[in-house]
Design an enzyme around this catalytic site. Structure first.
Site, PDB file in Angstrom:
ATOM      1  CE1 TYR A 110      -2.852  -3.221   1.035  1.00  0.00           C
ATOM      2  CE2 TYR A 110      -4.394  -1.406   0.864  1.00  0.00           C
ATOM      3  CZ  TYR A 110      -4.130  -2.761   0.894  1.00  0.00           C
ATOM      4  OH  TYR A 110      -5.168  -3.651   0.788  1.00  0.00           O
ATOM      5  CE  LYS A 169       3.132 -17.953   1.442  1.00  0.00           C
ATOM      6  NZ  LYS A 169       2.242 -19.116   1.589  1.00  0.00           N
ATOM      7  CG  ASP A 210      -0.495 -20.056   3.242  1.00  0.00           C
ATOM      8  OD1 ASP A 210       0.154 -19.604   4.204  1.00  0.00           O
ATOM      9  OD2 ASP A 210       0.023 -20.795   2.381  1.00  0.00           O
ATOM     10  CG  ASP A 228      -7.551  -4.748   2.575  1.00  0.00           C
ATOM     11  OD1 ASP A 228      -8.674  -4.681   3.105  1.00  0.00           O
ATOM     12  OD2 ASP A 228      -7.320  -4.330   1.426  1.00  0.00           O
TER      13      ASP A 228
END
Ligand code: NAD
Length: 332
Positions: free
Chosen positions: A124, A171, A204, A228
């Protein structure tokens, strides 16, 4: 004395949702001096920046804002007004409480998780360019400074609100540098709060864990993009975007807004659910020290939902205006 609050009415369904919240606050006799400020599509159409400098200056001066959702053109056009506002006001902590609401039946009972999303960096940062005419680069920016302050904000919140567990979501198995820095920094901050249990999950896996084992989660800390996406997942678990509130905190100011966007296809249909923006408003009341008003309004909302008065998204048939009036009539 009335509290001054900067008010952005927003785009699409924003203005009708903001009007509903104003009506409920007035009926609850909460003294707010609303100061209208401009941002969003209307500004662009008038040839102004999407978030004018006067808007930023007024929110900074007042220190508190309530914001209806704003539309961001997809894949082209101006930058996001939401991202611009968060960056210019340095609203670095996006806090999204996710909890079951009485009368809103979902497969996820006793949901009670608080999401801390870093709000200024990651993809972002809007650092994007075409490297060649065939290849785009989008820069994922993660700094130690920003990760430290979102992690510390989360642990401080846990301490102040008697929360016991904080999980870092990342991640770092794939993005060893960026997400690796996020994870290491979180772990360093966690050492300062030994009484709070902390661990980490890959994003995930976290999504799957949330759906299967939501009751073991208390608080999550995430970089911007995962925050988000996981927020919308959690909003769905709570009953949908119509009920999920949020707050953006900086060092000197705070802006309260729903998780959802401007839902433009419902504009003017008197149909959308004001719960998410109303609960964002009650988070604002807490911030302003108006705890009794918060309880009164949340009690009236819960009584309305429990009676089965609901908007379309919760399987009901009440219009936005009918739902708003029903809440007003439940106020003490
Ligand atoms: P959206 O959140 O506006 O709507 C997605 C769907 O969720 C809607 O079609 C509707 O079915 C449901 N929904 C959303 N709000 C609801 C409400 N109050 N009551 C009942 N149902 C509701 O997402 P989108 O359609 O992907 O985005 C529309 C615009 O909003 C885009 O321009 C996007 O950039 C912007 N957006 C703004 C914000 C913000 O202002 N903070 C957040 C997300 C998206």
């Amino acid at each position: 004395m009335a509290h001054k609050v900067a008010l952005i009415r927003g785009d699409g369904t924003g203005p009708e949702l903001v009007a509903a919240v104003e009506k409920i606050f007035k009926a609850a006799k909460v003294e707010i001096d609303w100061v209208d400020v401009e941002a969003g599509l209307k500004c662009v159409e008038a040839g102004k920046p999407i978030v004018p400098d006067e808007t930023i200056a007024t929110i900074k001066e007042i220190g508190v804002g309530l914001k209806g959702p704003m539309t961001t053109p997809i894949g082209k056009g101006s930058v996001s007004p939401n991202v611009t506002l968060r960056k210019k006001l340095d609203l670095y902590a996006c806090v999204r409480p996710v909890r079951s609401l009485p009368g809103v039946v979902t497969p996820f009972d006793n949901l009670d998780i608080v999401i801390f999303r870093e709000n200024t960096e990651d993809l972002y940062a809007q650092i994007e360019y075409m490297a060649t005419d065939q290849v785009a680069h989008s820069v994922k920016l993660i700094s130690k400074f920003s990760t430290e302050r979102i992690s510390r904000a989360a642990f401080e919140y846990a301490r102040a609100n008697n929360r016991k567990k904080v999980v870092c979501v990342h991640k770092a198995n794939i993005m060893k540098v960026g997400d690796g820095l996020f994870l290491r920094t979180f772990q360093e901050v966690a050492k300062e709060y030994p009484e709070i249990e902390s661990w980490d999950n890959i994003v995930d896996n976290q999504c799957m864990q949330l759906v299967l084992r939501w009751k073991i989660y208390d608080m999550l800390v995430l970089p911007n993009l995962y925050g988000d996406i996981v927020s919308d997942l959690a909003a769905g678990m709570m009953g949908g975007l119509g009920v999920a509130p949020g707050a953006n905190y900086g060092t000197n100011c705070a802006v309260f807004e729903a998780v959802h966007g401007s839902a433009p296809k419902y504009t003017g249909l008197d149909k959308v659910n004001p719960t998410a923006l109303l609960l964002s408003g009650t988070l604002m009341l807490d911030h302003l020290g108006e705890h009794d008003a918060r309880k009164n309004i949340e009690g009236a909302l819960e009584a309305t939902l429990t009676k089965g008065i609901k908007t379309y998204d919760l399987g009901g048939s009440a219009k936005l205006s009918e739902f708003t009036d029903a809440i007003c009539s439940e106020l003490k």
